[in-house]
Write a protein that holds these residues in place. Structure first.
Motif: not given
Length: 208
Positions: A41-54
């Motif tokens: 869950f945390e990995a998904q949340s961090i990845a979404i924050a890194l991908e500004k377009e998502i």
């Protein structure tokens, strides 16, 4: 103790260990990497924050925290990874409201997910980086990073605190210190820093 600024290099994942991820932090003014095992869950949340377009259709937990904080004029100023015990990193979120500073204890994965959303800097202490940081050696023959074995370090997602030793997987427990040192050098030479971090943790437990 002096602080060292970190940036996020990326997230590695295991194709065989479901829900296992490693967050790789990079020393801003140096070459060391700091691998931290986190949950899915945390990995998904961090990845979404890194991908500004998502942008999720509904706010994730960390997005909700940010919305809540902004509504009440609370700002996350910085995140500090302040302690490492038995392979578990501990972090603090430095917040401010009405010029009053507060320090909140948090899991490192949650703290970093929030730091990204507030564009707050991430720090650790030099002694932690000295103990847990890994130097990457330049490999003249580039290898396919997708084929590198990363399952060793990804077998234990971050927990809320110290886990009982019997509950913690130690794949290198039967190796001698000499063998561990050789395996660590080989892993670092191959830029397999997830595996190297797992070996490093085993060596630290033996020497403590």
């Amino acid at each position: 103790m002096s602080l060292v600024k970190l940036s996020i290099k990326g997230i590695s994942y295991s194709q065989t260990q479901n829900g296992a991820y490693a967050l790789i932090l990079n020393e801003v003014d140096g070459e060391r990497k700091l691998p931290i095992v986190i949950g899915a869950f945390e990995a998904q949340s961090i990845a979404i924050a890194l991908e500004k377009e998502i942008k999720p259709p509904r706010p994730l937990t960390h997005d909700l925290f940010k919305n809540f904080a902004e509504r009440f004029d609370i700002v996350v100023k910085q995140v500090i990874i302040h302690k490492l015990v038995d392979g578990v990193f501990y972090s603090s979120i430095i917040c401010e409201r009405d010029k009053i500073e507060e320090i909140i204890d948090a899991r490192t994965s949650d703290a970093i997910a929030l730091a990204l959303r507030f564009q707050a800097p991430i720090f650790t202490y030099k002694n932690i980086l000295d103990k847990a940081g890994i130097y990457l050696k330049t490999n003249p023959q580039e290898t396919d990073k997708d084929s590198q074995e990363i399952d060793d370090i990804l077998s234990n997602p971050e927990t809320f605190g110290n886990e009982d030793e019997s509950q913690t997987s130690r794949p290198y427990i039967k190796h001698s210190l000499q063998e561990l040192s050789e395996l660590l050098e080989q892993a670092v030479s191959n830029e397999d820093y997830e595996k190297a971090a797992k070996i490093r943790d085993e060596i630290s437990k033996r020497e403590s």
